[in-house]
Design a protein around this motif. Structure first.
Motif, PDB file in Angstrom:
ATOM      1  N   GLY A  29     -19.863  22.474 -46.983  1.00  0.00           N
ATOM      2  CA  GLY A  29     -18.866  22.003 -46.342  1.00  0.00           C
ATOM      3  C   GLY A  29     -19.026  20.068 -47.261  1.00  0.00           C
ATOM      4  N   PRO A  30     -18.401  18.635 -46.816  1.00  0.00           N
ATOM      5  CA  PRO A  30     -18.552  18.032 -47.953  1.00  0.00           C
ATOM      6  C   PRO A  30     -20.103  17.156 -47.869  1.00  0.00           C
ATOM      7  CG  PRO A  30     -16.625  17.772 -47.193  1.00  0.00           C
ATOM      8  CD  PRO A  30     -17.580  18.915 -46.513  1.00  0.00           C
ATOM      9  N   HIS A  31     -20.779  17.243 -49.663  1.00  0.00           N
ATOM     10  CA  HIS A  31     -21.840  16.281 -48.988  1.00  0.00           C
ATOM     11  C   HIS A  31     -22.769  17.409 -48.485  1.00  0.00           C
ATOM     12  CE1 HIS A  31     -19.460  13.438 -49.626  1.00  0.00           C
ATOM     13  NE2 HIS A  31     -18.703  13.267 -48.236  1.00  0.00           N
ATOM     14  N   GLY A  32     -22.569  18.594 -48.801  1.00  0.00           N
ATOM     15  CA  GLY A  32     -23.965  19.559 -48.018  1.00  0.00           C
ATOM     16  C   GLY A  32     -23.849  19.910 -46.582  1.00  0.00           C
ATOM     17  N   LEU A  33     -22.471  19.653 -46.099  1.00  0.00           N
ATOM     18  CA  LEU A  33     -22.738  19.605 -44.600  1.00  0.00           C
ATOM     19  C   LEU A  33     -22.786  21.360 -44.188  1.00  0.00           C
ATOM     20  CD1 LEU A  33     -22.218  18.634 -41.755  1.00  0.00           C
ATOM     21  CD2 LEU A  33     -19.417  18.713 -42.137  1.00  0.00           C
TER      22      LEU A  33
ATOM     23  N   MET B  14      -6.578  20.826 -37.744  1.00  0.00           N
ATOM     24  CA  MET B  14      -7.278  19.237 -37.284  1.00  0.00           C
ATOM     25  C   MET B  14      -7.205  18.282 -35.811  1.00  0.00           C
ATOM     26  SD  MET B  14      -8.023  16.651 -39.554  1.00  0.00           S
ATOM     27  CE  MET B  14      -8.182  16.937 -41.023  1.00  0.00           C
ATOM     28  N   HIS B  15      -6.417  18.169 -34.767  1.00  0.00           N
ATOM     29  CA  HIS B  15      -6.912  18.129 -34.415  1.00  0.00           C
ATOM     30  C   HIS B  15      -8.506  18.595 -33.524  1.00  0.00           C
ATOM     31  CE1 HIS B  15      -4.603  16.809 -30.043  1.00  0.00           C
ATOM     32  NE2 HIS B  15      -6.340  17.327 -29.698  1.00  0.00           N
ATOM     33  N   GLU B  16      -8.372  19.589 -33.691  1.00  0.00           N
ATOM     34  CA  GLU B  16      -9.817  19.436 -32.282  1.00  0.00           C
ATOM     35  C   GLU B  16     -10.989  19.134 -33.775  1.00  0.00           C
ATOM     36  OE1 GLU B  16      -9.624  21.184 -30.061  1.00  0.00           O
ATOM     37  OE2 GLU B  16      -7.926  21.815 -29.858  1.00  0.00           O
ATOM     38  N   LEU B  17     -10.862  19.148 -34.709  1.00  0.00           N
ATOM     39  CA  LEU B  17     -12.046  18.484 -35.869  1.00  0.00           C
ATOM     40  C   LEU B  17     -12.123  16.974 -35.388  1.00  0.00           C
ATOM     41  CD1 LEU B  17     -14.397  18.467 -38.387  1.00  0.00           C
ATOM     42  CD2 LEU B  17     -12.434  18.506 -39.599  1.00  0.00           C
ATOM     43  N   VAL B  18     -11.129  16.137 -35.416  1.00  0.00           N
ATOM     44  CA  VAL B  18     -11.378  14.769 -34.744  1.00  0.00           C
ATOM     45  C   VAL B  18     -11.511  14.830 -33.369  1.00  0.00           C
ATOM     46  CG1 VAL B  18      -9.831  12.720 -34.090  1.00  0.00           C
ATOM     47  CG2 VAL B  18      -8.910  13.923 -36.167  1.00  0.00           C
ATOM     48  N   HIS B  19     -12.154  15.699 -32.938  1.00  0.00           N
ATOM     49  CA  HIS B  19     -12.816  14.975 -31.502  1.00  0.00           C
ATOM     50  C   HIS B  19     -14.378  15.061 -31.460  1.00  0.00           C
ATOM     51  CE1 HIS B  19      -9.582  15.134 -28.563  1.00  0.00           C
ATOM     52  NE2 HIS B  19      -9.373  17.013 -28.648  1.00  0.00           N
ATOM     53  N   SER B  20     -14.832  15.201 -33.108  1.00  0.00           N
ATOM     54  CA  SER B  20     -16.134  15.744 -33.454  1.00  0.00           C
ATOM     55  C   SER B  20     -16.455  14.219 -33.263  1.00  0.00           C
ATOM     56  CB  SER B  20     -16.501  16.080 -35.029  1.00  0.00           C
ATOM     57  OG  SER B  20     -16.139  17.359 -34.650  1.00  0.00           O
ATOM     58  N   TYR B  21     -15.558  13.379 -33.598  1.00  0.00           N
ATOM     59  CA  TYR B  21     -15.408  11.836 -33.443  1.00  0.00           C
ATOM     60  C   TYR B  21     -15.045  10.784 -31.827  1.00  0.00           C
ATOM     61  CZ  TYR B  21     -15.623  12.259 -39.087  1.00  0.00           C
ATOM     62  OH  TYR B  21     -16.231  12.666 -40.267  1.00  0.00           O
ATOM     63  N   PHE B  22     -13.943  11.021 -31.900  1.00  0.00           N
ATOM     64  CA  PHE B  22     -12.593  10.969 -30.754  1.00  0.00           C
ATOM     65  C   PHE B  22     -13.508  11.931 -29.794  1.00  0.00           C
ATOM     66  CE2 PHE B  22     -10.635   7.967 -33.723  1.00  0.00           C
ATOM     67  CZ  PHE B  22     -11.320   6.921 -33.155  1.00  0.00           C
ATOM     68  N   GLY B  23     -14.744  11.368 -28.617  1.00  0.00           N
ATOM     69  CA  GLY B  23     -14.497  12.576 -27.604  1.00  0.00           C
ATOM     70  C   GLY B  23     -15.834  13.605 -27.652  1.00  0.00           C
ATOM     71  N   ASN B  24     -16.311  13.555 -29.019  1.00  0.00           N
ATOM     72  CA  ASN B  24     -18.038  14.194 -28.581  1.00  0.00           C
ATOM     73  C   ASN B  24     -19.128  12.653 -29.468  1.00  0.00           C
ATOM     74  OD1 ASN B  24     -15.887  16.183 -28.584  1.00  0.00           O
ATOM     75  ND2 ASN B  24     -17.162  17.226 -30.185  1.00  0.00           N
TER      76      ASN B  24
ATOM     77  N   ALA C 229     -12.222  30.011 -44.054  1.00  0.00           N
ATOM     78  CA  ALA C 229     -12.288  28.317 -45.571  1.00  0.00           C
ATOM     79  C   ALA C 229     -11.728  27.062 -45.250  1.00  0.00           C
ATOM     80  CB  ALA C 229     -11.490  29.943 -46.194  1.00  0.00           C
ATOM     81  N   LEU C 230     -10.757  26.852 -44.260  1.00  0.00           N
ATOM     82  CA  LEU C 230      -9.592  25.481 -44.579  1.00  0.00           C
ATOM     83  C   LEU C 230     -10.642  24.421 -44.081  1.00  0.00           C
ATOM     84  CD1 LEU C 230      -6.485  26.621 -42.632  1.00  0.00           C
ATOM     85  CD2 LEU C 230      -6.912  26.396 -44.782  1.00  0.00           C
ATOM     86  N   THR C 231     -11.943  24.541 -43.336  1.00  0.00           N
ATOM     87  CA  THR C 231     -12.685  23.892 -42.657  1.00  0.00           C
ATOM     88  C   THR C 231     -13.662  22.980 -43.603  1.00  0.00           C
ATOM     89  OG1 THR C 231     -13.187  25.121 -41.057  1.00  0.00           O
ATOM     90  CG2 THR C 231     -14.688  23.306 -41.288  1.00  0.00           C
TER      91      THR C 231
ATOM     92  N   VAL D 260     -13.011  18.522 -43.052  1.00  0.00           N
ATOM     93  CA  VAL D 260     -13.802  17.669 -43.342  1.00  0.00           C
ATOM     94  C   VAL D 260     -13.824  17.056 -43.899  1.00  0.00           C
ATOM     95  CG1 VAL D 260     -15.945  17.559 -43.770  1.00  0.00           C
ATOM     96  CG2 VAL D 260     -15.634  19.434 -41.956  1.00  0.00           C
ATOM     97  N   GLU D 261     -12.830  17.232 -45.394  1.00  0.00           N
ATOM     98  CA  GLU D 261     -13.468  15.918 -46.487  1.00  0.00           C
ATOM     99  C   GLU D 261     -12.218  15.228 -45.903  1.00  0.00           C
ATOM    100  OE1 GLU D 261     -13.243  15.704 -51.517  1.00  0.00           O
ATOM    101  OE2 GLU D 261     -12.533  17.988 -50.681  1.00  0.00           O
ATOM    102  N   TRP D 262     -10.898  15.262 -45.773  1.00  0.00           N
ATOM    103  CA  TRP D 262      -9.597  14.802 -45.356  1.00  0.00           C
ATOM    104  C   TRP D 262     -10.528  13.518 -44.377  1.00  0.00           C
ATOM    105  CZ3 TRP D 262      -7.007  13.295 -41.401  1.00  0.00           C
ATOM    106  CH2 TRP D 262      -5.835  12.623 -41.624  1.00  0.00           C
ATOM    107  N   LEU D 263     -10.730  14.396 -43.341  1.00  0.00           N
ATOM    108  CA  LEU D 263     -11.293  13.037 -42.357  1.00  0.00           C
ATOM    109  C   LEU D 263     -12.136  12.382 -42.361  1.00  0.00           C
ATOM    110  CD1 LEU D 263      -9.899  12.472 -39.594  1.00  0.00           C
ATOM    111  CD2 LEU D 263     -11.345  14.344 -39.016  1.00  0.00           C
ATOM    112  N   GLU D 264     -13.384  12.535 -43.611  1.00  0.00           N
ATOM    113  CA  GLU D 264     -14.525  11.589 -43.407  1.00  0.00           C
ATOM    114  C   GLU D 264     -14.128  10.691 -43.961  1.00  0.00           C
ATOM    115  OE1 GLU D 264     -18.439  14.031 -43.905  1.00  0.00           O
ATOM    116  OE2 GLU D 264     -17.453  14.057 -45.599  1.00  0.00           O
ATOM    117  N   ALA D 265     -12.916  11.186 -45.471  1.00  0.00           N
ATOM    118  CA  ALA D 265     -12.039   9.724 -45.944  1.00  0.00           C
ATOM    119  C   ALA D 265     -11.514   8.476 -44.956  1.00  0.00           C
ATOM    120  CB  ALA D 265     -10.906  10.103 -46.638  1.00  0.00           C
ATOM    121  N   ARG D 266     -11.132   8.809 -43.916  1.00  0.00           N
ATOM    122  CA  ARG D 266     -10.349   8.061 -42.632  1.00  0.00           C
ATOM    123  C   ARG D 266     -11.396   7.560 -41.422  1.00  0.00           C
ATOM    124  NH1 ARG D 266      -7.884  11.159 -45.738  1.00  0.00           N
ATOM    125  NH2 ARG D 266      -5.517  10.822 -46.692  1.00  0.00           N
TER     126      ARG D 266
END
Length: 524
Positions: free
Chosen positions: A252-256, A339-349, A275-277, A281-287
């Motif tokens: 992923g972005p930055h070697g994730l 994207m909804h589920e990815l956001v939970h990595s921040y808000f929720g996890n 392959a969408l992930t 991640v890049e879109w959400l990291e910007a925010r």
């Protein structure tokens, strides 16, 4: 013949094994035996620990008198009997003098319990496992609790986290079912470190949260997979799965490191969704800033049985559980949900709710960014709308009705916890705050909240306090009206928006298991 695993080894041996996995470079091993003493140095008396943490939605959930610092879960799956042999080793720190502690546990066949290496008496009552150590535990003392048990993922229970599959199982603990998989202090306010050892027969793979740290071939042909999470996990976010899976790694972005756990027979068909992930991640990291965990990926569970689980996607820390058929759709059908589920990595996890009444912080934010992602791409939502403003105007009109049918946004109960008021209703609150503060200050509030409570749990009041501090103005009255009021406040910047009068025939749509059954979600 039933397989036997190291989980049936003596408790002292297990403590040593778990110590090697759970202790960091500066940590010290806890004593495995000893006699607890009272504050005066004599034998402690104490009282039984309270069997609740007083959650406003699930008042029987959790247990006071101690906090858990770490769990080591050792599970072995037998494909012949479909049973799981297991040991849970908990390192706790008491807050009070205790003659007895309780853990949350349901549907587990407990064989033995040890506290600090000594046999402890125990009883199971309702959804509690009551443990009486050989000697009382003093306040502010460390202790090791080892529970040996077995479980049947197919057992009928009032509620369960087990998802049986043709070749094994996965787990979906949210909100209150982790204790059907392992004895625990089952509340998001008591996050802890986790390590896992999952033993499976040849042809299957064991997977859990975090990073794979060891793969051990055993003499009997089985393989033991060991995992460690770098960050604390709330019990509702634990994932353990067994089946015929392959792991697909990508960057992923930055070697994730990105890790997808995919049914072997469907790996090729699922690749377009996987392959969408990186782009998500890049879109959400910007925010919201750098991705907060050591890895991320998808787990399309190896079952399309509509009765196996009642959600489309479910966040568990570092993995998102999905029905595989959902991910076979085109990008505009799945992208905003992913994207909804990815956001939970921040808000929720990363930041977990302090109580289940604070769920809107998880789901409101997940839908908020999921919708933004959708509309940026010109994808119409389930109502045919193509902008956040249009969707919020529609939601605003429903505001009083939802407050009557489902209560205020931040005041749910166990029946309506996962309905639209916590999702779209939460989005409306965030939209109102952004309208009031402006985009730059709003995003500063978001990042400050995540930074301040990283790895912890946070409440609605915590979010209000951060919004007030970052904006330089007291936002408590504004946000409490939006979060707890029985009437929908005026929307900043939109004095022309109106609320539809309350009618008895209209009700807010309810999901089956929260936003995870997203047929009703804003993001589909």
């Amino acid at each position: 013949m039933r397989y036997r695993s190291r989980v049936t080894a003596p408790a002292a041996a297990l403590i040593g094994t778990a110590t090697a996995l759970t202790l960091g470079p500066t940590a010290q091993a806890l004593p495995t035996t000893g006699r607890a003493t009272g504050r005066d140095g004599g034998e402690g008396d104490g009282t039984p620990g309270p069997e609740t943490l007083g959650d406003p939605v699930f008042p029987a959930l959790g247990n006071a008198g101690y906090r858990v610092s770490s769990y080591h879960l050792d599970l072995a799956y037998d494909p012949t009997t479909k049973l799981v042999d297991a040991t849970a080793l908990l390192r706790i720190r008491t807050t009070d003098d205790l003659t007895r502690i309780s853990l949350d546990a349901l549907g587990l066949d407990i064989r033995a319990v040890h506290v600090n290496g000594c046999t402890a008496a125990f009883e199971q009552a309702d959804e509690k496992l009551r443990v009486t150590p050989a000697t009382p535990l003093r306040a502010k003392a460390h202790a090791v609790v080892c529970v040996e048990y077995s479980a049947d993922p197919r057992r009928a229970l009032p509620h369960t986290a087990w998802v049986p599959t043709p070749d094994g199982f996965a787990v979906c603990p949210q909100p209150n079912s982790a204790h059907t998989v392992f004895p625990c202090n089952d509340h998001p306010s008591d996050k802890a470190d986790f390590t896992f050892r999952v033993t499976v027969p040849q042809g299957l793979r064991g997977v859990a949260n975090g990073t794979l740290v060891d793969t051990e071939p055993l003499d009997d042909g089985r393989t033991a997979y060991a995992y460690r999470s770098r960050s604390p996990i709330a019990t509702e976010l634990v994932q353990i799965t067994v089946g015929d899976y392959q792991v697909k790694d990508r960057q992923g972005p930055h070697g994730l490191p990105l890790r997808d756990v995919v049914p072997t027979a469907r790996a090729a068909a699922l690749e377009p969704a996987l392959a969408l992930t990186p782009g998500l991640v890049e879109w959400l990291e910007a925010r919201l800033g750098a991705f907060p965990f050591e890895t991320y990926g998808l787990l399309p569970c190896n079952s399309d049985d509509p009765n196996a689980f009642d959600f489309t996607g479910l966040e568990t820390q570092t993995l998102t559980l999905y029905k595989p058929n959902f991910l076979l759709q085109e990008e505009k059908k799945i992208g905003s949900h992913m994207m909804h589920e990815l956001v939970h990595s921040y808000f929720g996890n990363l930041v977990s709710p302090a109580t289940w009444a604070d769920l809107w912080l998880n789901e409101g934010h997940a839908d908020f960014y999921g919708l933004l992602y959708r509309y940026e791409r010109g994808w119409a939502d389930s109502l045919g709308l193509t902008s956040l403003e249009a969707r919020m105007k529609d939601t605003y009109a429903r505001g009083d009705q939802w407050r009557r049918d489902s209560g205020p946004v931040a005041a749910p109960n166990a029946v309506n916890l996962f309905d639209s008021q916590r999702y779209l209703g939460g989005v409306l609150v965030l939209y109102a705050l952004r309208q009031l503060l402006g985009e730059d200050v709003f995003h500063a509030v978001e990042r400050a909240f995540l930074d301040r409570f990283r790895g912890c749990s946070a409440s609605t009041e915590d979010y209000i306090a951060v919004a007030s501090e970052v904006s330089g103005q007291d936002q408590s009255g504004f946000l409490r009206d939006w979060l707890y009021g029985t009437r929908t406040p005026r929307m900043p910047g939109h004095p022309d928006w109106t609320v539809t009068p309350v009618a008895t025939s209209f009700a807010a749509p309810h999901s089956l298991r929260g936003g995870h059954y997203h047929d009703n979600s804003a993001t589909l």
